[in-house]
Motif scaffolding. Structure first.
Motif, PDB file in Angstrom:
ATOM      1  N   ALA A 222      63.284  33.479  11.912  1.00 22.77           N
ATOM      2  CA  ALA A 222      63.304  34.942  11.828  1.00 22.77           C
ATOM      3  C   ALA A 222      64.533  35.528  12.498  1.00 22.77           C
ATOM      4  O   ALA A 222      65.119  36.498  12.014  1.00 22.77           O
ATOM      5  N   ILE A 223      64.956  34.937  13.623  1.00 25.78           N
ATOM      6  CA  ILE A 223      66.101  35.477  14.357  1.00 25.78           C
ATOM      7  C   ILE A 223      67.422  35.110  13.679  1.00 25.78           C
ATOM      8  O   ILE A 223      68.323  35.938  13.539  1.00 25.78           O
ATOM      9  N   GLU A 224      67.542  33.855  13.250  1.00 30.11           N
ATOM     10  CA  GLU A 224      68.815  33.383  12.695  1.00 30.11           C
ATOM     11  C   GLU A 224      68.910  33.574  11.181  1.00 30.11           C
ATOM     12  O   GLU A 224      69.976  33.391  10.603  1.00 30.11           O
ATOM     13  N   GLY A 225      67.782  33.934  10.527  1.00 29.60           N
ATOM     14  CA  GLY A 225      67.772  34.086   9.080  1.00 29.60           C
ATOM     15  C   GLY A 225      68.851  34.993   8.529  1.00 29.60           C
ATOM     16  O   GLY A 225      69.542  34.627   7.558  1.00 29.60           O
ATOM     17  N   ALA A 415      61.932  39.657  16.442  1.00 34.19           N
ATOM     18  CA  ALA A 415      62.649  38.806  15.503  1.00 34.19           C
ATOM     19  C   ALA A 415      62.693  39.410  14.106  1.00 34.19           C
ATOM     20  O   ALA A 415      63.764  39.590  13.524  1.00 34.19           O
ATOM     21  N   VAL A 416      61.519  39.741  13.559  1.00 29.83           N
ATOM     22  CA  VAL A 416      61.458  40.214  12.173  1.00 29.83           C
ATOM     23  C   VAL A 416      62.035  41.613  12.025  1.00 29.83           C
ATOM     24  O   VAL A 416      62.919  41.859  11.188  1.00 29.83           O
ATOM     25  N   LEU A 417      61.548  42.556  12.844  1.00 32.48           N
ATOM     26  CA  LEU A 417      62.037  43.931  12.723  1.00 32.48           C
ATOM     27  C   LEU A 417      63.463  44.054  13.253  1.00 32.48           C
ATOM     28  O   LEU A 417      64.239  44.876  12.750  1.00 32.48           O
ATOM     29  N   GLY A 418      63.812  43.224  14.242  1.00 34.79           N
ATOM     30  CA  GLY A 418      65.211  43.186  14.673  1.00 34.79           C
ATOM     31  C   GLY A 418      66.113  42.658  13.567  1.00 34.79           C
ATOM     32  O   GLY A 418      67.243  43.128  13.384  1.00 34.79           O
ATOM     33  N   ALA A 419      65.612  41.669  12.796  1.00 37.28           N
ATOM     34  CA  ALA A 419      66.388  41.143  11.674  1.00 37.28           C
ATOM     35  C   ALA A 419      66.536  42.187  10.578  1.00 37.28           C
ATOM     36  O   ALA A 419      67.600  42.315   9.961  1.00 37.28           O
ATOM     37  N   VAL A 420      65.467  42.947  10.325  1.00 38.16           N
ATOM     38  CA  VAL A 420      65.549  44.039   9.343  1.00 38.16           C
ATOM     39  C   VAL A 420      66.619  45.038   9.765  1.00 38.16           C
ATOM     40  O   VAL A 420      67.439  45.486   8.948  1.00 38.16           O
ATOM     41  N   PHE A 421      66.634  45.378  11.045  1.00 39.22           N
ATOM     42  CA  PHE A 421      67.643  46.302  11.556  1.00 39.22           C
ATOM     43  C   PHE A 421      69.048  45.701  11.438  1.00 39.22           C
ATOM     44  O   PHE A 421      69.999  46.379  11.018  1.00 39.22           O
ATOM     45  N   ALA A 422      69.179  44.411  11.806  1.00 35.07           N
ATOM     46  CA  ALA A 422      70.496  43.760  11.802  1.00 35.07           C
ATOM     47  C   ALA A 422      71.088  43.672  10.398  1.00 35.07           C
ATOM     48  O   ALA A 422      72.312  43.651  10.234  1.00 35.07           O
ATOM     49  N   MET A 423      70.245  43.619   9.375  1.00 34.71           N
ATOM     50  CA  MET A 423      70.737  43.563   7.997  1.00 34.71           C
ATOM     51  C   MET A 423      71.528  44.810   7.629  1.00 34.71           C
ATOM     52  O   MET A 423      72.324  44.790   6.686  1.00 34.71           O
TER      53      MET A 423
END
Length: 467
Positions: A222-225, A415-423
């Motif tokens: 989730a973090i590195e995806g 991890a998941v919502l941080g990844a959504v934000f990072a996108m």
């Protein structure tokens, strides 16, 4: 089966025990709340990327969540006071490493040690209180006070920590916690009686390894995806390993005598509902605590102290509401505060999802206020219901399960919502585009938790069932 109190025949005043356990929660939560606030200056000083900042936050949650089940069992087997004291000592060591860290890798390592300490002491504190307060109403009030320490920490930590970061740098926020750790360790050695329940039980090491492998692989993916690509070999392997390890873990637990996760406990609908509510609660809350300070500092140009002040509507309302949650639960039953609390958290996150369209401070404050009131209403009754619906001899295991659920939610949320934000971060420039989908996802999770609480928590769920 009775609980064996060892060594000290005369039990100290339960108020001192509550003070000691509350201090343990206080220092663990101060660490979390301050680090969330300081991610921007840490990133600037150590030249950390958004992904590295996620690991600084998430490695603590990962270690914490992965070992909580084992920690709860260790407390039942080898002594709740002993495990609590060991946790405080390790937490202190990890905090010192963080304060002296010269680079991101060392800081992450220090956070991992601190997470290990928190994993040992938090479930032990809840189990100690369950033994110290056998009366239902007294236990519910005590757990309300214990839960309010999360809110007090959110008030003290960011405000004092923000001032320290601006005046002395981010390292000072870790060093500030050390005196609290020393005081807590002194109290646990002098006022808390030992209790354990080792009869016929042992530690399931293979089960614990499988649990760590499943949760760790999921967090890694989730973090590195976003950086690897969701369909890359690394992401696919990590997700696959998580699923396989989870399946092997559940299969082992079904046949294990000394299971890490006692599956018969999950057949109790009320207890299982508490775990689902705990996951949903922290899924949105921890993502919000990661993203909101980052938004204030990177987008609005607010100082660290200014970001802490901006979060006060949430922390103050939490501290005030948590003090009342025990009384509300005793009078109306736990279903009311748990359902209302989760619904308010969902509403708060949905309000914050409007930031890209209306970034007024009044709107942000109203969202944070709803979040704080919801957290305060839910945390104490949720923990009280969970420990009330298992045998007293399993209080350590039950508290480990509840805290594991909370931190799985926290890890996945960041991890998941941080990844959504990072996108939605374009060439390293942090903006508001990713906030709406991240907060919306968190809000939906909270509302699912509200529905579960309404459906499965009964008004009499605080009463311990017949053994």
């Amino acid at each position: 089966m009775s609980i064996a109190l060892t060594a000290r025949e005369t039990r100290p005043a339960s108020g001192l025990i509550l003070l000691t356990m509350s201090l343990g929660v206080l220092i663990a939560q101060i660490d979390t709340s301050v680090v969330n606030l300081a991610v921007k200056p840490i990133g600037t000083d150590l030249k950390a990327s958004v992904t590295e900042l996620q690991w600084i936050v998430d490695i603590y949650n990962f270690i914490y969540a992965s070992l909580l089940l084992t920690a709860g069992t260790l407390a039942d087997l080898y002594g709740r006071r002993r495990i609590f004291g060991l946790g405080i000592a390790l937490f202190t060591l990890g905090t010192v490493v963080c304060g002296l860290a010269p680079n991101v890798s060392t800081l992450v390592a220090g956070r991992a040690v601190a997470g290990l300490g928190a994993a040992l002491e938090v479930p032990a504190s809840l189990a100690i209180l369950a033994v110290a307060y056998p009366d239902t109403k007294e236990r519910t009030r005590a757990l309300g006070i214990w839960a309010s320490c999360y809110g007090i920490a959110i008030v003290i930590g960011p405000t004092a920590g923000g001032a320290l970061v601006d005046a002395c740098g981010w390292r000072s926020i870790f060093l500030l916690i050390i005196p609290f750790c020393v005081v807590t360790l002194f109290l646990v050695l002098n006022v808390v009686p030992e209790s354990s329940n080792p009869q016929g039980r042992r530690l399931d090491l293979p089960g614990q390894v499988l649990a760590i492998a499943s949760h760790g692989s999921l967090s890694l993916a989730a973090i590195e995806g976003p950086r690897w690509g969701w369909t890359s070999t690394g992401s696919v392997v990590a997700f696959s390993l998580s699923v396989v390890a989870a399946a092997m873990f559940l299969r082992r637990q079904a046949g294990a005598v000394d299971a890490v996760l006692p599956l018969p406990m999950l057949r109790h609908r009320v207890f299982a509902a508490c775990l689902v509510v705990a996951i949903a609660m922290n899924f949105g809350a921890y993502a919000m605590l990661f993203l909101t300070p980052l938004y204030f500092q990177a987008v609005r140009g607010t100082s660290t102290l200014g970001a802490a002040v901006a979060l006060l509507p949430m922390s103050l309302s939490y501290a005030a509401t948590a003090q009342l949650s025990g009384r509300i639960a005793n009078k109306l039953g736990p279903r009311v505060p748990m359902t209302a609390g989760m619904a308010l958290m969902g509403l708060g996150l949905l309000i914050l999802a409007l930031i890209p369209f209306n970034d007024s401070l009044a709107l942000i404050a109203s969202g944070l206020l709803a979040m704080g009131c919801g957290l305060g209403l839910n945390v104490g009754p949720m923990n009280a219901v969970a420990v009330a619906n298992v045998p007293a001899a399993r209080s350590g295991t039950a508290s480990g399960l509840v805290n594991t659920a909370r931190m799985i939610g926290a890890t996945l949320g960041v991890a998941v919502l941080g990844a959504v934000f990072a996108m939605h971060v374009a060439e390293g420039v942090i903006g508001t585009r990713g906030l709406a989908p991240a907060y919306l996802g968190g809000g939906i999770g909270e509302l699912i938790g509200a529905a579960v609480a309404f459906a499965f928590i009964r008004n009499d769920s605080l009463r311990r069932p017949a053994q």
